[in-house]
Design a protein around this motif. Structure first.
Motif, PDB file in Angstrom:
ATOM      1  N   UNK A  85       0.827  -1.208   0.000  1.00 31.24           N
ATOM      2  CA  UNK A  85       0.000   0.000   0.000  1.00 31.24           C
ATOM      3  C   UNK A  85       0.859   1.255   0.000  1.00 31.24           C
ATOM      4  N   UNK A  86       2.031   1.197   0.662  1.00 33.39           N
ATOM      5  CA  UNK A  86       2.926   2.360   0.679  1.00 33.39           C
ATOM      6  C   UNK A  86       3.535   2.590  -0.694  1.00 33.39           C
ATOM      7  N   UNK A  87       3.971   1.516  -1.355  1.00 32.57           N
ATOM      8  CA  UNK A  87       4.499   1.644  -2.709  1.00 32.57           C
ATOM      9  C   UNK A  87       3.423   2.141  -3.657  1.00 32.57           C
ATOM     10  N   UNK A  88       2.205   1.642  -3.502  1.00 30.62           N
ATOM     11  CA  UNK A  88       1.104   2.082  -4.348  1.00 30.62           C
ATOM     12  C   UNK A  88       0.839   3.568  -4.156  1.00 30.62           C
ATOM     13  N   UNK A  89       0.922   4.037  -2.921  1.00 26.06           N
ATOM     14  CA  UNK A  89       0.712   5.459  -2.652  1.00 26.06           C
ATOM     15  C   UNK A  89       1.776   6.306  -3.337  1.00 26.06           C
ATOM     16  N   UNK A  90       3.036   5.811  -3.334  1.00 24.85           N
ATOM     17  CA  UNK A  90       4.105   6.552  -4.003  1.00 24.85           C
ATOM     18  C   UNK A  90       3.881   6.583  -5.511  1.00 24.85           C
ATOM     19  N   UNK A  91       3.438   5.464  -6.078  1.00 22.59           N
ATOM     20  CA  UNK A  91       3.149   5.413  -7.511  1.00 22.59           C
ATOM     21  C   UNK A  91       2.057   6.419  -7.858  1.00 22.59           C
ATOM     22  N   UNK A  92       1.002   6.446  -7.076  1.00 24.87           N
ATOM     23  CA  UNK A  92      -0.100   7.371  -7.339  1.00 24.87           C
ATOM     24  C   UNK A  92       0.344   8.825  -7.200  1.00 24.87           C
ATOM     25  N   UNK A  93       1.168   9.104  -6.211  1.00 27.49           N
ATOM     26  CA  UNK A  93       1.650  10.468  -6.017  1.00 27.49           C
ATOM     27  C   UNK A  93       2.527  10.909  -7.183  1.00 27.49           C
ATOM     28  N   UNK A  94       3.437  10.022  -7.614  1.00 31.76           N
ATOM     29  CA  UNK A  94       4.279  10.353  -8.762  1.00 31.76           C
ATOM     30  C   UNK A  94       3.472  10.500 -10.038  1.00 31.76           C
ATOM     31  N   UNK A  95       2.420   9.689 -10.174  1.00 33.98           N
ATOM     32  CA  UNK A  95       1.572   9.775 -11.366  1.00 33.98           C
ATOM     33  C   UNK A  95       0.884  11.131 -11.452  1.00 33.98           C
TER      34      UNK A  95
END
Length: 473
Positions: A248-258
């Motif tokens: 979930x933390x990696x997913x949050x970083x992906x979404x933020x970078x997107x």
């Protein structure tokens, strides 16, 4: 005596490995590719004769050599065919058949550059079994036509050729037969909505089918289109992004970078680290990713060209393509009749009945070693020479692609390359990852070959084999 490396499968994975081995092995050593088809280098994906099947990666990113990134563009630019030369730009999306020509050409070139072209052999036969020779230093290979070969090392490069089984008995997506007759009298069902489903639709149109096509998938998601105008300064990702953190933390970083850089730039930045990140995940986290995130990863990572996306948009706007989000609750077909299929839509408690003259399974290859109806895989698995990976995605291998036996030890004689190693490496179905894997494995095998003192030669079976140049018929 020659050190012999056998490769089972002459598609992209096997051919790229053969090219890399021919670049490294001494002239006295030999590479033997077991491929029933008349040509090595194409496999299923690049053996298509459908002009609408184009690469989902621009030409500038799909060289087969890790150290020569512009090789494909250079090959296109030097073609004698002006229709091929027009694709010689980094941003071009090239027909897959042309890419197959490119792989074949580079393999043929690698063979001819050898002082002994006969050090490469294409055996047009299917391998049925492989077992240790007397003394335990080599492998005996027996083919469907009862030919016998002896090799020092064997590599399984069977790729998607194992996808012979389909759900419910639907048609295979790579079935090249024209679905005329019954298929022309009603809608066609395509199970799945990814790139293979898109390919199936394009092929149906090229072969003359004008009726409605229905895509059915659990989430109803289509592959996203490419946009080459997005910047390429990818935001950095590292293995530690996942190793000590929840998904979930990696997913949050992906979404933020997107949100900051665009989703394409973000996914492209994550891709070079995807294998390393996958290695840090335990099996529980990997299963969570597959269950909850794989579909979203696939549609963003495996994209359509802009031209293909425009065709799909037009199909949907006209009503000729319908997408249903749901799953099959019942499928039945009587000989000579249409499919009677019950579909339960997403969020629905009851199913709706449909009738389809033809149905295709485009959900991806089956990789369960216990059910794969391939003699060699069955034999190796039954004898304990290989075992399934923990996720059931293919064959279990170690970090160097050596097959892991049923006793948990790495095999000394057997390696695996390409999509069959997906459980270990995950991102290993595209040309970019396979070319790197082929180069690394070839380096390991050439080092192993140079360290061996005892060499043996090819032995033939009692049945005669016709050898012409480098092809054994």
């Amino acid at each position: 005596m020659a050190y012999k490396i056998g490769i089972v499968g002459g598609g992209l994975s096997g051919s790229l490995l053969a090219i890399q081995l021919l670049r490294r092995l001494p002239e006295t050593d030999e590479v033997i590719v077991f491929e029933p088809r008349s040509v090595c280098g194409r496999g299923l994906a690049y053996g298509t004769n459908c002009a609408s099947h184009i690469l989902n990666v621009p030409a500038g990113k799909i060289s087969i050599f890790p150290d020569r990134r512009d090789d494909f563009i250079e090959w296109l630019a030097t073609s004698d065919d002006p229709e091929i030369r027009r694709y010689a730009t980094a941003a071009s999306f090239v027909p897959r058949q042309i890419f197959g020509d490119y792989v074949c050409s580079r393999l043929d070139q690698s063979i001819k550059q050898r002082f002994r072209p006969e050090s490469f052999a294409h055996v047009r036969d299917t391998v049925n079994s492989a077992y240790p020779a007397e003394g335990g230093q080599k492998l005996h290979i027996r083919t469907e036509r009862d030919q016998i070969f002896e090799v020092d090392h064997l590599v399984l490069a069977m790729g998607n050729s194992l996808a012979s089984q389909t759900r419910y008995g639907f048609l295979h997506p790579w079935n090249t037969e024209r679905t005329e007759g019954t298929s022309m009298r009603g809608p066609i069902l395509v199970l799945g909505s990814g790139l293979t489903a898109v390919d199936t639709l394009l092929r149906l149109r090229e072969t003359g089918y004008e009726g409605q096509v229905v895509f059915l998938s659990r989430r109803g998601l289509l592959p996203r289109p490419h946009d080459l105008t997005e910047p390429e300064n990818h935001p950095a990702f590292t293995p530690t992004d996942a190793g000590t953190q929840p998904l979930s933390t990696l997913l949050a970083k992906v979404r933020n970078n997107a949100r900051q850089f665009g989703w394409r730039t973000t996914i492209d930045g994550l891709r070079p680290m995807s294998q390393a990140i996958w290695q840090t995940l335990d099996d529980t986290k990997r299963r969570r990713f597959i269950r909850h995130l794989q579909t979203w990863w696939d549609v963003h990572r495996h994209r359509m060209s802009r031209e293909t996306a425009q065709i799909i948009d037009a199909e949907m706007a006209s009503g000729n393509l319908k997408i249903i989000k749901g799953r099959i609750s019942k499928a039945q077909k009587k000989p000579g009749q249409s499919w009677e299929i019950s579909i339960r839509g997403h969020g629905q408690e009851t199913s709706e009945d449909f009738c389809f003259p033809v149905a295709y399974d485009c959900t991806g290859p089956r990789a369960d070693l216990e059910t794969i109806d391939v003699p060699l895989i069955w034999f190796l698995n039954n004898m304990g020479h290989i075992r399934p990976d923990p996720l059931g995605l293919g064959i279990d291998v170690d970090d160097t692609c050596q097959a892991i036996r049923s006793n948990g030890r790495s095999s000394k004689f057997l390696s695996v390359i390409g999509p069959l190693t997906r459980g270990k490496f995950w991102e290993i179905t595209a040309a970019a990852e396979i070319r790197n894997q082929a180069a690394t494995l070839a380096e390991d095998l050439s080092n192993k070959a140079s360290s061996r003192y005892e060499r043996t030669s090819l032995i033939s079976a009692d049945l005669p084999a016709t050898i012409t140049g480098r092809e054994i018929l």
